[in-house]
Design a protein around this motif. Sequence first.
Motif, short mmCIF file in Angstrom:
data_model
loop_
_atom_site.label_atom_id
_atom_site.label_comp_id
_atom_site.label_asym_id
_atom_site.label_seq_id
_atom_site.Cartn_x
_atom_site.Cartn_y
_atom_site.Cartn_z
N SER A 2 0.62 -1.17 0.11
CA SER A 2 -0.01 0.19 -0.06
C SER A 2 0.81 1.13 0.14
O SER A 2 1.68 0.89 -0.33
CB SER A 2 -0.88 -0.24 0.99
N LEU A 63 -8.78 1.90 -11.15
CA LEU A 63 -9.94 1.26 -10.59
C LEU A 63 -11.19 1.39 -11.37
O LEU A 63 -11.75 0.28 -11.54
CB LEU A 63 -10.10 1.92 -9.19
N TYR A 66 -10.75 -1.12 -14.29
CA TYR A 66 -11.04 -2.43 -13.74
C TYR A 66 -12.19 -2.64 -13.43
O TYR A 66 -12.88 -3.98 -13.95
CB TYR A 66 -10.24 -2.59 -12.23
N GLY A 106 -15.73 -7.00 -0.64
CA GLY A 106 -14.68 -6.50 -0.29
C GLY A 106 -14.42 -5.76 0.82
O GLY A 106 -13.36 -5.87 1.60
N THR A 124 -6.47 0.78 -1.19
CA THR A 124 -7.15 -0.36 -0.89
C THR A 124 -8.78 0.09 -0.44
O THR A 124 -9.63 -0.73 -0.86
CB THR A 124 -6.62 -0.81 0.77
N ASN A 127 -10.51 0.82 -3.60
CA ASN A 127 -10.79 -0.40 -4.37
C ASN A 127 -12.25 -0.89 -3.96
O ASN A 127 -12.91 -1.34 -4.89
CB ASN A 127 -9.93 -1.31 -4.13
N VAL A 128 -12.49 -0.76 -2.91
CA VAL A 128 -13.90 -1.46 -2.35
C VAL A 128 -14.91 -0.61 -3.00
O VAL A 128 -16.01 -1.57 -3.38
CB VAL A 128 -13.89 -1.22 -0.80
N VAL A 131 -14.28 0.15 -7.69
CA VAL A 131 -14.49 -0.99 -8.88
C VAL A 131 -16.17 -1.33 -9.09
O VAL A 131 -16.49 -1.65 -9.91
CB VAL A 131 -13.69 -2.28 -8.22
N THR A 166 -5.04 -2.84 -14.26
CA THR A 166 -4.32 -3.55 -13.00
C THR A 166 -2.94 -2.75 -13.09
O THR A 166 -2.54 -2.31 -11.92
CB THR A 166 -3.94 -5.11 -13.12
N TYR A 169 -3.41 0.99 -11.58
CA TYR A 169 -3.60 1.28 -10.26
C TYR A 169 -2.58 0.63 -9.44
O TYR A 169 -2.15 1.25 -8.26
CB TYR A 169 -4.88 0.80 -9.98
N GLY A 177 -5.70 -4.01 -3.37
CA GLY A 177 -6.79 -4.24 -3.24
C GLY A 177 -7.16 -5.31 -1.80
O GLY A 177 -6.24 -5.95 -1.44
#
Length: 262
Positions: A2, A63, A66, A106, A124, A127-128, A131, A166, A169, A177
Amino acid sequence: MSTSADSAPADPAAGSPASYPAPPEAPPGDEAPAESPRARPGPLRPEAGRHLPRRLAQLYAGLALYGASSALLVEAGLGLEPWNVLHQGLARLTGLTIGVVSIFVGAAVLLLWIPLRQRPGLGTISNVFVVGIAMDGTLALVPDTHTLAVRVPLMLAGIVLNGLATGLYISARFGPGPRDGLMTGLHRRTDRSIRLVRTVLEVAVVATGFTLGGTVGIGTVLYAVAIGPLAQFFLRVFAVRRAPTGSTVFATGQPESAILPG
């Protein structure tokens, strides 16, 4: 399925040359050894902060793309990435959209970081949410497809776009993630190889998702084979020079070798 921030204020008590006492004078005839340039921390280089806007742009573009790429694979209907097999199965079971299920899963996976002592980064947490929102938004815009002449190119486009996303990010270095962090956390706690932990996790989620009605097919196989080389290629394309200092807010990025299929 991270990171370091770009600038942090230098500690005047630790990093300023003025904070060091003057060394005693050497006796006549003796010469003090030359001081190593690394003996004292210096001020941050001014170029460190210049990369932050680019990194943030890469993070959120990656993201969003993705999520869009995952939606293309859903629309193609020829097989999904491992975690989206589970998300789709849970969506069919609960009646929720696959994007909403992705957000809930997530968040649940992120809670598993606590006993593993993983530290999330901005990427992180983003991402939750990003996406799943991007996936549902793309599915609402893309018309239904029924013929293989359309579904096969859609599947291939989804896989390539996923590799590009990918690379974007991960290169931004704002943290893995939730699912990748779970994998690396289990790797550290169990002392098992990344390959073994990843395989066990993904076989488990695919099997569970397939049992619940998720789509497994040629797209799943092609994704597994192609995503590593694609992501490695785009990691080189979008690489951002590392900042010279770590962040006190966000966790340090995971090595891409720990995140991508090996």
